[in-house]
Design a protein around this motif. Structure first.
Motif, PDB file in Angstrom:
ATOM      1  N   TYR A  50      -9.378 -23.995  -1.067  1.00  0.00           N
ATOM      2  CA  TYR A  50     -10.702 -23.414  -0.804  1.00  0.00           C
ATOM      3  C   TYR A  50     -11.624 -24.341  -0.022  1.00  0.00           C
ATOM      4  N   GLU A  74     -12.039 -24.961   3.182  1.00  0.00           N
ATOM      5  CA  GLU A  74     -12.746 -24.367   4.307  1.00  0.00           C
ATOM      6  C   GLU A  74     -13.180 -22.969   3.915  1.00  0.00           C
ATOM      7  N   ILE A  75     -14.451 -22.858   3.515  1.00  0.00           N
ATOM      8  CA  ILE A  75     -14.939 -21.542   3.121  1.00  0.00           C
ATOM      9  C   ILE A  75     -15.149 -20.717   4.393  1.00  0.00           C
ATOM     10  N   PRO A  76     -14.379 -19.660   4.525  1.00  0.00           N
ATOM     11  CA  PRO A  76     -14.452 -18.902   5.751  1.00  0.00           C
ATOM     12  C   PRO A  76     -15.722 -18.060   5.869  1.00  0.00           C
ATOM     13  N   VAL A  77     -16.591 -18.451   6.734  1.00  0.00           N
ATOM     14  CA  VAL A  77     -17.809 -17.667   6.964  1.00  0.00           C
ATOM     15  C   VAL A  77     -17.829 -17.272   8.429  1.00  0.00           C
ATOM     16  N   GLN A  78     -17.935 -15.978   8.668  1.00  0.00           N
ATOM     17  CA  GLN A  78     -17.980 -15.532  10.069  1.00  0.00           C
ATOM     18  C   GLN A  78     -19.104 -14.529  10.266  1.00  0.00           C
ATOM     19  N   PHE A 133      -8.158 -14.455   0.445  1.00  0.00           N
ATOM     20  CA  PHE A 133      -9.015 -15.572   0.878  1.00  0.00           C
ATOM     21  C   PHE A 133      -8.525 -16.194   2.176  1.00  0.00           C
ATOM     22  N   LYS A 134      -7.200 -16.202   2.358  1.00  0.00           N
ATOM     23  CA  LYS A 134      -6.629 -16.842   3.545  1.00  0.00           C
ATOM     24  C   LYS A 134      -6.894 -16.048   4.821  1.00  0.00           C
ATOM     25  N   ASN A 161      -9.489 -13.061  -4.084  1.00  0.00           N
ATOM     26  CA  ASN A 161      -8.852 -14.373  -4.002  1.00  0.00           C
ATOM     27  C   ASN A 161      -7.552 -14.334  -3.192  1.00  0.00           C
ATOM     28  N   ASN A 184      -9.584 -15.812   6.090  1.00  0.00           N
ATOM     29  CA  ASN A 184     -10.604 -16.629   6.778  1.00  0.00           C
ATOM     30  C   ASN A 184     -11.757 -15.801   7.322  1.00  0.00           C
ATOM     31  N   ASN A 185     -12.031 -14.692   6.690  1.00  0.00           N
ATOM     32  CA  ASN A 185     -13.134 -13.852   7.141  1.00  0.00           C
ATOM     33  C   ASN A 185     -13.666 -13.103   5.918  1.00  0.00           C
ATOM     34  N   ILE A 186     -14.817 -13.543   5.437  1.00  0.00           N
ATOM     35  CA  ILE A 186     -15.342 -12.981   4.187  1.00  0.00           C
ATOM     36  C   ILE A 186     -15.649 -11.495   4.323  1.00  0.00           C
TER      37      ILE A 186
END
Lengths: 130, 385
Positions: free
Chosen positions: B379, B381-385, A100-101, A97, A103-105
């Motif tokens: 949360y 914008e769920i960051p998916v790349q 989370f910022k 968590n 921006n890249n899972i």
């Protein structure tokens, strides 16, 4: 005060109550960390986490002191797997968590894994040394 | 009823019963403390303060305390009237105003506070007539680029997007490139119209008087009444035309070039030089009226409730009073403008304003909504790349 400290029954009751207080403080601490993780500032804008940690540390110090005064032996208890598994899961979630910022899972998971592995090896080293 | 965390410490029945009673008291106290904490979170109060001996302190959160003529308050000395503002998001039930007088101050014989709610800029004094009937220019479209022909000089627009924030596409006359030989090209490159919202990267800026003001966060953007649909994505060339000005925060007034529109009456106002100019279809440039305005409530100018400052019990120099905010709930805007009127010359040390929420189902619902929107904000914008 001296009278209180010389009475072992009083010390035992105080010891038991301080343990309850520690339990309450830890529950509050974990709940606060989760809430602040979800909504940054919701708890920390009201109370500083440093104060909570200081309170828990002071409580622990008192417990240790009273145990010595009351002659209560503090035995090292084995790791409770029922509690440790969810605690570890919670820690992983909190780390995930906090990242989370990014921006890249994928990067988030990788950093979480690295932190987890580092934590595990540091724990192993400390255990082996002790 | 309760568990025992320290079973290894044995007590006799009498002492164990005493421990259990104390344990129950401890847990009850913890529950009460938890409930109080939940109250603080769900019904938070907002504190604003101003220290007159330290007017430049960063701790000062009350906006611009000023005398009736707009001048600053010197050493906290107030003769008759003081204006000040606070900016905050959310619905509050009441505002408590506290005034701490200096030791050397005369006592406050009669002090009144009145309150208005809107945006700070809507309380600007009304300006005279603005002359929009500028006709000595011509908009041209030459080889896909937009130009403005004025005083025999051609000034190029930085982009079509910039042009469209000032004029409509059908206002431009299509010309060939030969016209570029007939007129001198101006060094000036024309950018976006004042009041335009532009974005570059993850930042949003407001164009005003040749500068851009960076909006500090999404809360400010929404609280100021802006609409995300009005944001024009800008290129590097477009953004480089402007010098960055100071951060646009919740406490900032709307900048020059902003158009305000009263929600019910449909009256338009243009902000310029610290004044608001009423625009009407007769005297206004139609492009200005076509812009997305900031909605305001006309009632904000008229609705003013007040209270009388009374000396607080157990205090020698602190005066306070409360104003209910129930009547202000439907008014648009996030700024509260206070007016303090005193019938004697007083010297103040501190001024505090506390906005409080009472316990009610409406406030609870709004707190729940606020918490959900904050979680969404985190949360969304769920960051998916």
């Amino acid at each position: 005060m001296r009278k209180f400290l010389s009475n072992k029954i009083n010390l035992a009751i105080a010891y038991k109550l301080l343990n309850d207080l520690l339990f309450i403080a830890l529950i509050f601490f974990f709940a606060a960390i989760i809430a602040d993780g979800l909504i940054p500032g919701i708890i920390s804008s009201h109370i500083s986490f440093t104060r909570v940690i200081l309170f828990v540390s002071l409580d622990l110090l008192f417990i240790y002191f009273l145990a010595g005064q009351a002659g209560i032996s503090l035995k090292k208890s084995p790791i409770n797997k029922k509690i440790s598994a969810p605690t570890l899961f919670l820690l992983v979630l909190l780390i995930f968590n906090s990242l989370f910022k990014l921006n890249n899972i994928a990067l988030n998971l990788f950093v979480t894994l690295l932190i987890g592995l580092s934590g595990y090896f540091i724990y192993k080293i400390i255990l082996e040394e002790s | 009823m309760f568990f025992d965390l320290t079973k290894e410490v044995k007590l006799n029945n009498k002492n164990y019963a005493a421990y259990k009673r104390l344990q129950i008291a401890l847990y009850l106290f913890a529950i009460l403390l938890g409930a109080y904490f939940a109250y603080l979170i769900l019904f938070p109060a907002a504190y604003f303060t101003f220290s007159f001996p330290n007017p430049n302190s960063l701790q000062n959160t009350i906006i611009d305390p000023r005398l009736e003529d707009g001048g600053p308050v010197e050493r906290g000395e107030i003769s008759q009237t003081l204006f000040f503002d606070t900016a905050l998001v959310g619905n509050y039930s009441k505002a408590k105003i506290r005034l701490h007088l200096n030791k050397k101050s005369d006592p406050l014989m009669l002090g009144k506070i009145s309150l208005k709610k809107s945006y700070q800029a809507f309380f600007y004094p009304a300006g005279g007539n603005l002359d929009f009937a500028e006709t000595n220019f011509q908009a041209l479209k030459i080889n896909g680029d937009y130009y403005l022909l004025k005083d025999n000089k051609l000034a190029r627009f930085v982009s079509e997007k910039a042009y469209l924030t000032r004029y409509s596409a059908d206002q431009a006359t299509e010309k060939g490139t030969e016209i570029l030989r007939d007129y001198e090209l101006s060094d000036e490159i024309i950018g976006f119209a004042d009041g335009t919202l532009i974005s570059y990267g993850i930042s949003v800026y407001i164009v005003s008087e040749g500068k851009i003001l960076p909006v500090n966060n999404v809360v400010t953007f929404s609280a100021m009444g802006y609409d995300w649909n009005d944001v024009v994505p800008a290129s590097g060339d477009e953004i480089s035309l402007y010098e960055k000005d100071k951060l646009f925060t919740l406490s900032s007034p709307h900048p020059a070039g902003t158009i305000l529109k009263t929600q019910r009456e449909g009256k338009y106002y243009l902000l310029k030089d610290g004044k608001k100019y009423e625009l009407s279809p007769g005297n206004a440039d139609q492009n200005l009226l076509g812009k997305s305005p900031i909605l305001v409530s006309k009632k904000s100018l008229d609705l003013s409730k007040g209270c009388e400052l009374k000396k607080e019990a157990l205090s020698f120099r602190t005066y306070s009073c409360e104003i209910s905010l129930e009547d202000y709930k439907d008014l648009l805007g996030k700024d509260y403008e206070f007016k303090l009127t005193a019938n004697s010359n007083i010297k103040t040390d501190n001024l505090d304003v506390i906005f409080e929420k009472t316990i009610s189902s409406d406030n609870l619902k709004s707190a729940a909504k606020d918490i959900i929107s904050k979680i969404r904000g985190n949360y969304a914008e769920i960051p998916v790349q």
